[in-house]
Design an enzyme around this catalytic site. Structure first.
Site, short mmCIF file in Angstrom:
data_model
loop_
_atom_site.label_atom_id
_atom_site.label_comp_id
_atom_site.label_asym_id
_atom_site.label_seq_id
_atom_site.Cartn_x
_atom_site.Cartn_y
_atom_site.Cartn_z
N ASP A 1 -51.98 37.83 54.00
CA ASP A 1 -52.00 37.31 52.60
C ASP A 1 -51.65 38.36 51.79
O ASP A 1 -52.30 39.24 51.56
CB ASP A 1 -53.40 36.75 52.34
CG ASP A 1 -53.47 36.04 51.04
OD1 ASP A 1 -52.66 36.07 50.10
OD2 ASP A 1 -54.59 35.55 50.62
N HIS B 1 -27.42 35.40 43.57
CA HIS B 1 -26.65 35.50 44.87
C HIS B 1 -25.10 34.98 44.68
O HIS B 1 -24.25 34.94 45.73
CB HIS B 1 -27.25 34.31 45.91
CG HIS B 1 -26.95 32.78 45.46
ND1 HIS B 1 -27.76 32.14 44.39
CD2 HIS B 1 -26.03 31.85 45.94
CE1 HIS B 1 -27.25 30.91 44.22
NE2 HIS B 1 -26.04 30.78 45.21
N HIS C 1 -26.32 32.89 37.12
CA HIS C 1 -24.89 32.70 37.78
C HIS C 1 -23.86 32.83 36.97
O HIS C 1 -22.96 33.15 36.99
CB HIS C 1 -25.00 31.50 38.68
CG HIS C 1 -26.25 31.26 39.72
ND1 HIS C 1 -26.83 32.48 40.19
CD2 HIS C 1 -26.91 30.32 40.14
CE1 HIS C 1 -27.62 32.28 41.05
NE2 HIS C 1 -27.79 30.95 40.86
N LYS D 1 -20.70 36.26 46.77
CA LYS D 1 -19.73 35.50 47.06
C LYS D 1 -18.40 36.21 47.16
O LYS D 1 -18.00 36.66 45.99
CB LYS D 1 -19.49 34.23 46.25
CG LYS D 1 -20.52 33.03 46.25
CD LYS D 1 -20.57 31.98 45.31
CE LYS D 1 -21.68 31.25 45.11
NZ LYS D 1 -22.41 30.40 46.25
N ASP E 1 -31.80 27.56 35.16
CA ASP E 1 -31.61 27.57 36.46
C ASP E 1 -30.20 28.40 37.03
O ASP E 1 -30.05 28.81 37.79
CB ASP E 1 -31.56 26.18 37.07
CG ASP E 1 -31.57 26.17 39.02
OD1 ASP E 1 -32.33 27.23 39.28
OD2 ASP E 1 -30.86 25.34 39.18
N LYS F 1 -25.92 18.81 38.36
CA LYS F 1 -26.15 18.33 39.68
C LYS F 1 -25.81 16.73 39.50
O LYS F 1 -25.57 16.15 38.62
CB LYS F 1 -27.79 18.26 39.97
CG LYS F 1 -28.14 19.75 39.87
CD LYS F 1 -29.34 20.01 40.96
CE LYS F 1 -29.68 21.26 40.93
NZ LYS F 1 -28.77 22.05 41.83
N ARG G 1 -48.39 34.20 55.44
CA ARG G 1 -49.62 33.66 55.58
C ARG G 1 -49.97 33.10 57.04
O ARG G 1 -50.89 33.13 57.47
CB ARG G 1 -49.84 32.70 54.54
CG ARG G 1 -50.32 33.13 53.05
CD ARG G 1 -51.24 32.37 52.65
NE ARG G 1 -51.44 33.07 51.31
CZ ARG G 1 -50.87 32.74 49.87
NH1 ARG G 1 -49.85 31.59 50.11
NH2 ARG G 1 -51.14 33.19 49.02
N GLU H 1 -22.12 20.33 41.12
CA GLU H 1 -22.72 19.89 42.44
C GLU H 1 -22.82 18.54 42.66
O GLU H 1 -22.97 17.89 41.73
CB GLU H 1 -24.14 20.87 42.29
CG GLU H 1 -24.21 22.07 42.42
CD GLU H 1 -25.48 22.81 42.43
OE1 GLU H 1 -26.00 23.19 43.56
OE2 GLU H 1 -26.33 22.84 41.23
C1 BG6 Z 1 -29.44 28.33 42.91
C2 BG6 Z 1 -29.94 27.10 41.86
O1 BG6 Z 1 -29.74 29.39 42.23
O2 BG6 Z 1 -28.13 28.02 43.01
C3 BG6 Z 1 -29.89 25.83 42.63
O3 BG6 Z 1 -31.48 27.39 41.79
C4 BG6 Z 1 -28.33 25.67 42.85
O4 BG6 Z 1 -30.12 24.63 41.90
C5 BG6 Z 1 -27.69 27.07 43.56
O5 BG6 Z 1 -27.89 24.49 43.56
C6 BG6 Z 1 -26.21 26.91 43.65
O6 BG6 Z 1 -25.64 27.81 44.45
P1 BG6 Z 1 -24.31 27.51 45.42
O7 BG6 Z 1 -24.23 29.18 45.82
O8 BG6 Z 1 -24.91 26.45 46.28
O9 BG6 Z 1 -23.56 27.13 44.31
#
Ligand code: BG6
Length: 535
Positions: free
Chosen positions: A110, A204, A266, A208, A261, A362, A67, A242
């Site tokens: 947009d 993601h 994951h 790794k 989350d 966390k 935007r 974390e």
């Molecule tokens: C994300 C979550 O998908 O993964 C975050 O939304 C989390 O809350 C993160 O902190 C953890 O990923 P990584 O690669 O830092 O372990």
């Protein structure tokens, strides 16, 4: 340390190695959300590393759409600032960086408006003429609510049509849905426009190296797989701890919580990699089918097998930090969980009766993502007068991050006249064997999209199966208000109830720590406490 570089035989060739062979075809990458954090912190740095590794085609272009009204020059300057903060001492590899910035074009627009897409179509057509960049990868680095609408608009504008051998692909970021019904709705919406093989749903964690290594560990070695079942494995623990809090994501996190989350995406990907049956090949669908089958075998999770927690104030890594309810954009009486521990049962021939314990949270005491496979005790007739719980268990630990590596623990006789058994470990650390590679974890993912390898991406059915496994728990937690939040101090190992979850089964969580020092096999036990065997 000696470096072992045995080439993989053809039969053992991994998808990753096979990928290394090819160079992507010429293509244009269109990034929606070009001014956002994800683009700056992950997508563009990953592209920069791919340029350095010579993994991008020479005929490559990037169109950034967002935007904000700015010029290409201004966009690329803001990216330069960011890349400087990510490179050691701010020293950019000037030739790699200019290779990339020379290919960038910014389009202020947009992306909720139809004309954006007609404009984009023209831009892509203009590029196509001289350079033949008919292949296009659309990267949706935008908030979840835009995924469906952008795909629809791409469809209306004819931008997803593949013709004359040219491909059109779309990368969709996490979160893919908020629960089972929203994930199904999003799948239905995008599948109206795209075919499944055009969609790359990112998790993601699969970017790794250490996660990709799980398949190599299991299937390229002869020694683990024969033991990889209920006859030999007592239980599995998966931890993603974390130290960070919710940072500036309070608004998002309040609606999400630790379960949504981290778990169906994951952590379940890790469960699937550990638990899946061997695929018949490393072809994307062969691998993804086996993963999906494993996730299908997860028992519905009962609330009795799940613990939720929320951090209060405390000290993390020497810093005093506030509780979750005091974080920005968080309700002062929030019931959102920042910690979850689960006991999973997997209903199949290989895993029946072997619990998988998962936990993530966390503001815990250390940052560590790891998997531990605890093997059954040896038959102990020989050690019958020794309290068996004092015999160290054999544990295979896969350290996914930050101290990437793997260790195997076993019992050894302490030197001396008596037979005293102690735990020792063999440790493999990535850093001892391999040159560090600059990575933000997205390089392989982007590269794979460019070459059309979907192995590391989530298929529609996998996403839905994963949501289905947690949906009952989501519903039950929504019905039952919590009364004890906050129930763990920042900097601790999580709520006491999570310890009771394992204690019920006569087990304990392994301590959360960034690295297990050599020989710390039973980290809950001092090495002087070796099991003494009476013969
Ligand atoms: C994300 C979550 O998908 O993964 C975050 O939304 C989390 O809350 C993160 O902190 C953890 O990923 P990584 O690669 O830092 O372990």
């Amino acid at each position: 340390m000696a470096t072992v570089t045995a080439p993989l035989s053809k039969g053992a060739e991994t998808a990753a190695k096979a990928r290394g062979a090819g160079q992507p075809q010429s293509a244009t990458l269109v990034i929606f959300g070009a001014g956002g954090d994800l683009t700056k912190r992950l997508v563009v740095p990953a592209l920069y590393h791919l340029v350095q590794a010579r993994k991008l085609p020479d005929r490559f272009a990037i169109i950034g759409v967002d935007r904000r009204d700015q010029t290409t020059e201004q966009w690329s300057q803001s990216l330069t600032k960011m890349i400087q903060t990510l490179t050691p001492a701010g020293r950019i590899d000037a030739s790699a960086w200019s290779w990339l910035t020379d290919r960038m074009h910014y389009m202020p627009a947009d992306f909720t408006q139809a004309e954006t897409f007609t404009h984009l179509e023209k831009l892509l057509a203009r590029q196509r003429e001289p350079n033949n960049l008919a292949n296009v990868l659309f990267y949706l680095a935008v908030a979840e609510r835009f995924f469906g609408p952008i795909v629809e608009q791409l469809g209306h504008a004819g931008l997803t049509q593949q013709s004359d051998g040219a491909w059109r692909r779309v990368i969709i970021e996490k979160p893919f849905g908020h629960d089972l019904s929203s994930a199904k709705a999003l799948n239905a919406q995008v599948l109206k426009v795209l075919s499944e093989d055009q969609i790359y749903r990112i998790d993601h964690f699969l970017g790794k190296e250490t996660v990709q290594n799980i398949l190599v560990l299991r299937f390229a070695n002869g020694i683990f797989e024969p033991l990889w079942n209920r006859d030999h494995i007592d239980h599995v623990q998966i931890t993603a701890a974390e130290t960070i809090g919710v940072e500036d994501r309070g608004g998002f996190y309040e609606q999400t919580g630790a379960l949504r989350d981290m778990v169906p995406n994951h952590l379940f990907q890790l469960v699937a990699m550990i638990g899946m049956e061997p695929p018949i090949s490393f072809d994307a669908d062969a691998v993804r089918t086996k993963k999906t089958e494993l996730l299908q075998a997860i028992h519905p999770i009962s609330p009795d097998s799940a613990i939720r927690g929320q951090y209060g104030g405390g000290v993390v890594l020497g810093q005093q930090v506030q509780g979750y309810r005091h974080e920005p954009n968080v309700a002062p009486d929030s019931e959102t969980e920042t910690y979850v521990a689960l006991k999973l049962g997997i209903d199949n021939w290989r895993w029946a009766g072997v619990p998988f314990y998962l936990r993530t949270g966390k503001r815990l005491s250390a940052r560590a993502t790891e998997i531990t496979i605890q093997f059954r005790q040896a038959p102990y007739a020989l050690f019958r007068d020794t309290p068996v719980e004092r015999l160290p268990a054999n544990i295979l630990t896969l350290r996914l991050q930050p101290d990437e590596g793997l260790s195997v623990s076993f019992s050894a006789k302490r030197p001396g006249t008596e037979i005293e058994i102690d735990g020792v470990a063999m440790d493999f650390a990535y850093r001892d064997y391999f040159e560090p590679v600059a990575t933000v974890g997205y390089e392989t993912l982007i590269y794979d999209c460019l070459i059309g390898d979907a192995t590391l991406f989530q298929r529609a059915d996998t996403v839905e199966v994963a949501w289905r496994a947690v949906q009952g728990l989501i519903d039950s937690w929504a019905r039952d208000p919590v009364t004890d939040f906050p129930n763990y101090a920042a900097g601790s190992a999580g709520p006491a109830a999570a310890d009771r979850l394992l204690a019920r089964d006569g087990r304990v969580w392994l301590p959360i720590r960034t690295h297990y020092p050599h020989a710390a096999i039973r980290p809950d036990r001092a090495s002087s406490d070796a099991a003494k065997v009476t013969q």
